[in-house]
Design an enzyme around this catalytic site. Structure first.
Site, short mmCIF file in Angstrom:
data_model
loop_
_atom_site.label_atom_id
_atom_site.label_comp_id
_atom_site.label_asym_id
_atom_site.label_seq_id
_atom_site.Cartn_x
_atom_site.Cartn_y
_atom_site.Cartn_z
N PRO A 96 0.75 -1.30 -0.10
CA PRO A 96 0.20 0.02 -0.16
C PRO A 96 1.01 1.20 -0.07
O PRO A 96 1.91 1.16 0.13
CB PRO A 96 -0.85 -0.22 1.33
N GLU A 164 1.79 -8.84 -12.00
CA GLU A 164 0.57 -9.24 -12.41
C GLU A 164 -0.39 -8.32 -13.15
O GLU A 164 -0.29 -7.15 -12.51
CB GLU A 164 -0.21 -9.87 -11.13
N LYS A 223 5.31 -2.29 -15.03
CA LYS A 223 3.84 -2.52 -14.50
C LYS A 223 3.50 -1.11 -13.84
O LYS A 223 2.21 -0.77 -13.90
CB LYS A 223 4.01 -3.42 -13.27
N ARG A 263 -5.47 4.27 -34.02
CA ARG A 263 -4.04 4.42 -33.09
C ARG A 263 -4.78 4.89 -31.59
O ARG A 263 -3.87 4.61 -30.73
CB ARG A 263 -3.42 5.95 -33.56
N PHE A 275 -12.03 6.32 -11.37
CA PHE A 275 -11.47 5.05 -11.20
C PHE A 275 -11.38 4.91 -9.73
O PHE A 275 -10.97 5.65 -8.81
CB PHE A 275 -10.10 4.84 -12.10
N CYS A 279 -4.95 -0.38 -7.14
CA CYS A 279 -3.75 -0.46 -7.63
C CYS A 279 -3.42 1.05 -8.53
O CYS A 279 -2.52 1.66 -8.31
CB CYS A 279 -3.81 -1.47 -8.70
N1 LIG Z 1 -5.61 -6.52 -6.74
C1 LIG Z 1 -5.44 -6.46 -7.88
O1 LIG Z 1 -6.01 -6.24 -9.01
C2 LIG Z 1 -3.95 -6.33 -8.13
C3 LIG Z 1 -3.61 -6.49 -9.78
C4 LIG Z 1 -2.22 -6.60 -10.25
C5 LIG Z 1 -1.20 -6.64 -9.19
N2 LIG Z 1 -1.64 -6.19 -7.65
C6 LIG Z 1 -0.58 -5.96 -6.86
O2 LIG Z 1 -0.28 -7.31 -6.09
C7 LIG Z 1 0.00 -7.20 -4.75
C8 LIG Z 1 -1.07 -7.94 -3.95
O3 LIG Z 1 -2.35 -7.27 -4.01
P1 LIG Z 1 -3.64 -7.80 -3.49
O4 LIG Z 1 -4.55 -7.11 -4.27
O5 LIG Z 1 -3.46 -9.30 -3.80
O6 LIG Z 1 -3.53 -7.49 -2.15
P2 LIG Z 1 -4.30 -8.25 -0.76
O7 LIG Z 1 -4.33 -7.38 0.15
O8 LIG Z 1 -5.58 -8.74 -1.12
O9 LIG Z 1 -3.59 -9.43 -0.41
C9 LIG Z 1 -2.40 -9.46 0.29
C10 LIG Z 1 -2.21 -10.51 1.27
O10 LIG Z 1 -0.72 -10.64 1.74
C11 LIG Z 1 -0.68 -11.20 2.98
N3 LIG Z 1 0.26 -10.68 3.63
C12 LIG Z 1 0.96 -9.51 4.09
N4 LIG Z 1 2.17 -9.50 4.52
C13 LIG Z 1 2.31 -11.08 4.82
C14 LIG Z 1 3.46 -11.99 5.16
N5 LIG Z 1 4.41 -11.29 5.70
N6 LIG Z 1 3.36 -13.19 5.23
C15 LIG Z 1 2.27 -13.60 4.63
N7 LIG Z 1 1.17 -12.86 4.23
C16 LIG Z 1 1.09 -11.67 4.14
C17 LIG Z 1 -1.94 -10.16 3.72
O11 LIG Z 1 -2.62 -10.77 4.67
C18 LIG Z 1 -3.10 -10.41 2.44
O12 LIG Z 1 -4.01 -11.47 2.69
C19 LIG Z 1 0.06 -5.55 -4.60
O13 LIG Z 1 1.16 -5.24 -4.77
C20 LIG Z 1 -0.70 -5.16 -5.81
O14 LIG Z 1 -0.34 -3.87 -6.08
C21 LIG Z 1 -2.61 -6.30 -7.41
#
Ligand SMILES: NC(=O)c1ccc[n+]([C@@H]2O[C@H](COP(=O)([O-])OP(=O)(O)OC[C@H]3O[C@@H](n4cnc5c(N)ncnc54)[C@H](O)[C@@H]3O)[C@@H](O)[C@H]2O)c1
Length: 466
Positions: A96, A164, A223, A263, A275, A279
């Site tokens: 975050p 991702e 990304k 284009r 939005f 992210c």
């Molecule tokens: N949500 C999306 O659409 C999306 C798309 C592409 C990329 N991302 C990126 O992917 C990453 C994850 O996003 P998300 O939406 O899945 O987040 P999320 O908050 O849904 O999930 C993250 C999880 O990680 C766990 N966590 C945190 N620290 C931990 C640790 N030390 N050990 C074990 N578990 C731990 C948390 O408890 C949580 O359940 C972010 O960097 C985000 O920017 C998200």
């Protein structure tokens, strides 16, 4: 030939970790996939026998989980055990925006990533490929490598960046038919081998020419830039929606006219109340922070404007509601359809609805919210988190409806803030009959037909149209 992988783990069972690993498990039945998280509730939900209780709502997800869970897909809180067994470790924890200290409000908070790296360093006894799946600032892989290389276990770590690109609401489809997969790694023989090994996982279901290999920093930066470009398109069209409302131009016609230009292309040109999601804003602010850190003030200002415009659009929508409702919404019942940041997800992070409703509550409106997937608990938590007023006041001024149609009884206005398909099929004639007159509908997602709504008798406002 890359070595054969039999066991992978993913740290973080969230919106990315859960769906991504489910699809890998489905497509790679010979690999054991374990998704671990420190949040026991979340893991319990992933293991719930009732697949309607998975922590994430995503079309197609429960079918994939049904097929794989307990066979080669496992959800657990035993983080150390999973790390020890895995040959590849994906890090998919949240990143975050920082809420404290240096870079507060802009930089990514990397404390969860660092904790993961330290944990891997402590536990690993055999060589590992560590994959950054979380979205991270440029050069984070170098920091992770530094931590891992000082573990003192004599273990060799290869760090890859594999951001991702899935979009919530279409995650399963996006994973199954990805436009591209990006793998960044060191340009050394060992780095190349690691990239090929990770590539071989995706090659189970994606053509090789869609798997792009780059250096690690290009991958990390790509990304952030992809999200910045997508959000920029939304802010661009939203800026023009404001101009359309002042003229006789119609944003839909403008979007169609420019979208036909090959284009420019037709996607991501829907004007809306703004939005949301976890992210776009966070990743742009991160880009802004990085640019500023390198002294690139103009670059930072340019991208920051995308977020500024988005905030403006949400505020503009709320202000328009208040002005239209005779400059006061105090004590007026307003029904809000939709709380999720977009349709087909239960994710509400940075949802426009939160900010529009907060502005209406400041004017003492009485709000009733209906969303088909978001729980009452989540709605209150989102509002309480803003800290604009006490939790008691939030509960006094806002109620959550389980049934959308009767909720409209005796209301002054309906605001559509998420584009759920079901809102289109409602009996709007009946809703009109239940409401106080004049009955207002403020459509922040351009979901309904203006001519139909006008014919029913509504005072209907569609964003981007006079
Ligand atoms: N949500 C999306 O659409 C999306 C798309 C592409 C990329 N991302 C990126 O992917 C990453 C994850 O996003 P998300 O939406 O899945 O987040 P999320 O908050 O849904 O999930 C993250 C999880 O990680 C766990 N966590 C945190 N620290 C931990 C640790 N030390 N050990 C074990 N578990 C731990 C948390 O408890 C949580 O359940 C972010 O960097 C985000 O920017 C998200």
């Amino acid at each position: 030939m890359p070595i054969k992988i039999t066991n992978i783990c993913c740290i973080g069972a969230g919106y990315v970790g859960g769906p991504t690993m489910s699809v890998i498990a489905k497509k790679c039945p010979e690999i054991t996939v374990t998704v671990v998280d420190i949040n026991q509730d979340r893991i319990d939900q992933w293991n719930d026998p009732d697949l309607d209780k998975l922590p994430i709502y995503e079309p197609g997800l429960k079918e994939v989980v049904r097929e794989t869970r307990g066979k080669n897909l496992f959800f657990s809180t035993e983080v150390d055990k999973a790390i020890e067994k895995a040959e590849i470790i994906f890090i998919s924890v949240n990143t975050p925006t920082k809420t404290y200290g240096k870079g507060k409000g802009q930089a990514a908070d990397l404390k969860y990533i660092e904790l993961c790296a330290r944990n891997i360093a402590k536990v690993a006894k055999t060589d590992k490929i560590v994959v950054e799946k979380s979205t991270l600032p440029v050069r984070t892989a170098a920091a992770i490598k530094n931590i891992l290389d000082h573990s003192g276990n004599g273990v060799n770590f290869e760090i890859l960046s594999n951001p991702e690109f899935l979009a919530e609401g279409t995650a399963i489809n996006d994973l199954l038919y990805a436009d591209r997969v990006l793998i960044g790694g060191e340009e050394t023989p060992a780095g190349q081998e690691a990239k090929d090994i990770l590539s071989s996982i995706y090659e189970h279901w994606l053509p090789k020419d869609r798997i792009l290999q780059t250096n690690v920093w290009s991958s990390e930066l790509s990304k952030l830039v992809a999200n910045a470009f997508l959000a920029q398109r939304v802010s661009s069209i939203n800026s023009i929606s404001a101009l359309c409302e002042k003229t006789d131009a119609n944003i839909e016609e403008v979007a169609r006219a420019i979208g036909f230009d090959s284009r420019i292309g037709p996607k991501f040109l829907n004007a809306s109340v703004g939005f949301g999601g976890s992210c776009f804003q966070k990743d742009i602010l991160n880009l802004v922070y990085i640019a500023r850190t390198f002294g690139l003030q103009e670059v930072a200002d340019y991208w920051e404007q995308v977020v500024i415009l988005n905030d403006y659009q949400k505020r503009r929508f709320a202000d328009h509601m208040i002005t239209t409702l005779y400059n006061t919404v105090s004590g007026k019942k307003i029904v809000v359809y939709g709380w999720a940041f977009k349709k087909d997800t239960n994710d509400t992070r940075e949802s426009a609805a939160i900010y529009v409703v907060d502005a209406l509550l400041e004017e003492k409106a009485e709000i009733v919210v209906y969303d088909p997937q978001v729980s009452e608990k989540k709605i209150y938590a989102d509002l309480d988190y803003l800290g604009t007023r006490t939790p008691e006041e939030n509960r006094r001024l806002l109620t959550v409806a389980k049934e959308p149609i009767e909720a409209a009884k005796d209301s002054h206005a309906v605001a559509i803030l998420t584009e759920w398909d079901e809102f289109k099929s409602y009996d709007w004639n009946y809703i009109y009959s239940l409401m106080l007159k004049p009955a207002f509908v403020f459509d922040g997602r351009r979901l309904l037909q203006k001519s139909t709504m006008d014919a029913i008798g509504f005072k209907y406002y569609k964003i981007g149209q006079k």
